[in-house]
Each structure stands twice: as C-alpha cells, then as structure tokens.
Write an enzyme that holds these catalytic residues in place. Structure first.
Site, PDB file in Angstrom:
ATOM      1  N   ASP A  41      -3.476  -1.355   8.978  1.00  0.00           N
ATOM      2  CA  ASP A  41      -3.852  -1.540   7.984  1.00  0.00           C
ATOM      3  C   ASP A  41      -4.349  -2.349   7.282  1.00  0.00           C
ATOM      4  O   ASP A  41      -4.401  -2.974   6.079  1.00  0.00           O
ATOM      5  CB  ASP A  41      -2.180  -0.951   7.623  1.00  0.00           C
ATOM      6  CG  ASP A  41      -2.163   0.498   7.545  1.00  0.00           C
ATOM      7  OD1 ASP A  41      -2.764   1.095   8.209  1.00  0.00           O
ATOM      8  OD2 ASP A  41      -0.744   0.429   7.388  1.00  0.00           O
ATOM      9  N   LYS A  47       0.725  -1.480  -0.081  1.00  0.00           N
ATOM     10  CA  LYS A  47      -0.194   0.105   0.384  1.00  0.00           C
ATOM     11  C   LYS A  47       0.990   1.057   0.276  1.00  0.00           C
ATOM     12  O   LYS A  47       1.745   0.672   0.679  1.00  0.00           O
ATOM     13  CB  LYS A  47      -0.673  -0.174   1.575  1.00  0.00           C
ATOM     14  CG  LYS A  47      -0.661   0.808   2.658  1.00  0.00           C
ATOM     15  CD  LYS A  47      -0.363   1.830   3.253  1.00  0.00           C
ATOM     16  CE  LYS A  47       0.494   2.152   4.508  1.00  0.00           C
ATOM     17  NZ  LYS A  47       0.857   2.679   4.993  1.00  0.00           N
TER      18      LYS A  47
HETATM   19  P1  ATP Z   1       3.423   0.209   7.992  1.00  0.00           P
HETATM   20  O1  ATP Z   1       2.964   0.643   7.035  1.00  0.00           O
HETATM   21  O2  ATP Z   1       2.236  -1.026   8.004  1.00  0.00           O
HETATM   22  O3  ATP Z   1       4.110   0.459   9.077  1.00  0.00           O
HETATM   23  P2  ATP Z   1       5.804  -1.042   7.157  1.00  0.00           P
HETATM   24  O4  ATP Z   1       5.960  -1.355   6.223  1.00  0.00           O
HETATM   25  O5  ATP Z   1       6.939   0.335   7.734  1.00  0.00           O
HETATM   26  O6  ATP Z   1       4.864  -0.883   7.637  1.00  0.00           O
HETATM   27  P3  ATP Z   1       6.515  -3.832   8.164  1.00  0.00           P
HETATM   28  O7  ATP Z   1       7.605  -4.025   6.469  1.00  0.00           O
HETATM   29  O8  ATP Z   1       5.121  -4.471   7.975  1.00  0.00           O
HETATM   30  O9  ATP Z   1       6.376  -2.337   8.477  1.00  0.00           O
HETATM   31  O10 ATP Z   1       7.729  -4.734   9.004  1.00  0.00           O
HETATM   32  C1  ATP Z   1       8.021  -4.258  10.751  1.00  0.00           C
HETATM   33  C2  ATP Z   1       7.810  -5.177  10.787  1.00  0.00           C
HETATM   34  O11 ATP Z   1       6.883  -5.916  11.850  1.00  0.00           O
HETATM   35  C3  ATP Z   1       9.348  -5.755  10.844  1.00  0.00           C
HETATM   36  O12 ATP Z   1       9.751  -5.108  11.289  1.00  0.00           O
HETATM   37  C4  ATP Z   1       8.839  -6.845  11.581  1.00  0.00           C
HETATM   38  O13 ATP Z   1       9.534  -7.771  12.549  1.00  0.00           O
HETATM   39  C5  ATP Z   1       7.552  -7.597  11.370  1.00  0.00           C
HETATM   40  N1  ATP Z   1       6.723  -8.276  10.934  1.00  0.00           N
HETATM   41  C6  ATP Z   1       5.760  -9.096  11.043  1.00  0.00           C
HETATM   42  N2  ATP Z   1       4.767  -9.636  10.814  1.00  0.00           N
HETATM   43  C7  ATP Z   1       5.954  -9.241   8.514  1.00  0.00           C
HETATM   44  C8  ATP Z   1       5.521  -9.780   7.749  1.00  0.00           C
HETATM   45  N3  ATP Z   1       4.862 -10.631   7.318  1.00  0.00           N
HETATM   46  N4  ATP Z   1       6.359  -9.390   6.515  1.00  0.00           N
HETATM   47  C9  ATP Z   1       7.083  -8.548   7.021  1.00  0.00           C
HETATM   48  N5  ATP Z   1       7.465  -7.965   8.362  1.00  0.00           N
HETATM   49  C10 ATP Z   1       6.796  -8.623   9.240  1.00  0.00           C
END
Ligand code: ATP
Length: 287
Positions: A136, A10
């Site tokens: 989200d 997203k």
């Molecule tokens: P958001 O956009 O929801 O703030 P993000 O894209 O910044 O999220 P993610 O890539 O979802 O962040 O990862 C953040 C943390 O979530 C990672 O450091 C990881 O430890 C944890 N996590 C839990 N499940 C997952 C998954 N399926 N894939 C990636 N990270 C995950």
C-alpha cells in the site's frame, strides 16, 4: 536538519479480491481514499550513517521490521547518500486497523527524505522504492482518490471524493490479514463490489451513488468478528451515514456523512463502546 511530514491514513471505498496468483499474492481491485487522520513523522538528518526510529507506541518494532525504517534505508541506498537519519513516529492511526498505518509512515519518510535533499529521486523512482517497501506504500505516497490494482501498486488517479465527513470506529480486536485471505479463498460464490458503478459515481461527483455501492469482500468471510463490524455499520447508518463499510482487512469501520453534525454526534457513543472513534475528512493528491 529536521523535516516534519504528515502520514495520512487510507480507507477503502471498495475492496475486491481476485484469484490467488502463482506468486502467492492475490489480484486486488480497490478504490482507495486518503483521509486527514495522520501520524506525525519527524526526520532528523544526522551524520551517523545509521537509520534509527522511535515511536510513542512501545509495542511497534523500531528495527527493520518497521516500514518507515525499511523505506529510509531504501531511499538512502537509491539516492547514494550516506548521512543517516533518526525517525520519530507519533502514531495516531490505530494499529492493525486496515488503515495502512505502517505503509503511510513509510510513504511519509520517502516524501520527507526526498524533500530534505532537494528531490534527488524522481516520482517514478520513489514509486519504485514504495513498491519494494510494501503493497500500500505507493498509494500512500501519491494520496487522494485512486483505483489500485495488482497487489495494490498499479494506480490510476481518480476525481477527488466529493466533500464529506467520515466517522471511523475501530473495535478493540485486530484481524489477521493472511487468515482473512485463506478464509476468502475457501468461500464459494462470492459477491463483488460494483467497482464500475463507483467509478462513474465518482466521475459525476455523486456522493450518494458512491456510498450506496461501497463494499468490502472481506466482510463476507463468515468470521464471527464480522458481527461486531456489522453492528458498528448499523450504528453509523442509524446515525445518518450515507454508507458504511470495513476498511482493508479491518477491523476499522467507517461511515460517510454529508452532514458533519451527524458524524460528530455518533463519535462519543462509539468511542465509549468500542474504544476508538473519530471524525476525519478526505485529503487530495500528495505527490
Ligand atoms: P494495512 O491497512 O496495510 O493492512 P494495518 O493498518 O492493518 O495495515 P498497520 O497499522 O500498518 O496495519 O500495522 C500492522 C503491523 O505492522 C503492526 O503490528 C506492526 O508490527 C507493523 N509495523 C511496521 N511498521 C509500522 C509502523 N510504522 N507503524 C505501525 N505498525 C508498523
């Protein structure tokens, strides 16, 4: 039985943060967009009664802290099924980028499991599980172009984003979400995105009007890392993007292009300098 499901990333077309609530969460107003950049999720239904996960990225937890595992557990409980599943995550969405990587894996697991068992749960029941999994996840479950309020789970479907090419770049650092919220809370006199203006531009199918108004309040927190974000934004605009902003709490930055060739051309230099860059396209409704 094996089910394959795409877990699409997203992007935030806009992100506004309201007051901090009694429960510690902030009221958000966001326009969210699903894009074709995706993790590949494979779910092997087995008779183990257990949920396990593995991923191509060794630093991602594969236990209950993984949102895909949490979602699967909630789904089996709610559907009253006892089989169990082995989940394989082939991650392409950069981690800690503000692209809802974990949330979208969870949403794909909910869609995939429900498909595997012939839809025992209604859309409303899946949305309820999504909200229990993470903020989200409900958006990632539905996909397309949506207005998200509350913690991000109060969703209104919008007209699809007009056709375009998106160039995304993620610098090597990630930004901590709680840290950004704290910085934002202590910052007086903030600007806000023109959400109403973006909504009417979306309604009119006016890509330029949307891009001109794209805005993320987290870019204003005065964090030194936002200098790199600003630098990438300038490069995207110089390359012909109609608008460019950071997504979520970063650190990924994207630009929207009406000319696909312009978007493709900027990828190699961005990748060389910052590590990750790719083009992607908007994706419509998933559920
Ligand atoms: P958001 O956009 O929801 O703030 P993000 O894209 O910044 O999220 P993610 O890539 O979802 O962040 O990862 C953040 C943390 O979530 C990672 O450091 C990881 O430890 C944890 N996590 C839990 N499940 C997952 C998954 N399926 N894939 C990636 N990270 C995950």
């Amino acid at each position: 039985m094996t089910i394959n499901e795409k877990a699409y990333a997203k992007l935030n077309i806009s992100l506004d943060v309201g007051r901090r609530r009694e429960d510690g969460y902030h009221d958000m107003v966001m326009i969210m967009q699903t894009v074709s950049l995706a993790d590949d999720i494979r779910i092997d239904i087995n008779g183990s009664g257990e949920i396990s996960a593995l991923s191509n990225l060794p630093f991602i937890p594969c236990d209950e802290r993984n949102l895909a595992v949490k979602a699967a557990r909630l789904w089996f409980e709610a559907a009253g099924r006892t089989e169990g599943a082995a989940i394989s995550l082939n991650k392409r969405i950069p981690v800690g980028a503000g692209m809802a990587g974990g949330s979208t894996d969870a949403a794909a697991v909910l869609r995939g499991l429900n498909r595997a068992f012939d839809s025992p749960l209604s859309k409303e029941e899946l949305l309820d599980l999504a909200s229990k999994t993470g903020s989200d996840v409900a958006f990632c479950l539905c996909g397309g172009t949506m207005l998200a309020k509350g913690k991000g789970e109060v969703l209104t479907r919008l007209r699809d984003l007009p056709d375009c090419t998106v160039a995304i770049c993620k610098p090597r650092f990630s930004v901590s979400t709680p840290e950004l919220f704290t910085k934002l809370d202590t910052r007086p006199g903030r600007h806000h995105p023109d959400t109403v203006g973006i909504l009417s531009s979306l309604e009119e199918g006016d890509l330029r009007g949307i891009c001109r108004r794209m805005y993320n309040v987290f870019e204003d927190v005065g964090d030194r890392r936002m200098k790199v974000v600003a630098e990438i934004k300038s490069k995207l605009i110089d390359a012909g993007a109609l608008g460019a902003i950071m997504t979520g709490t970063g650190s990924a930055v994207f630009g929207i292009f009406s000319d696909e060739a312009d978007a493709e051309e900027v990828i190699a230099p961005l990748r060389k300098e910052y590590g990750f860059a790719t083009t992607t396209r908007p994706v419509g409704k998933l559920l």
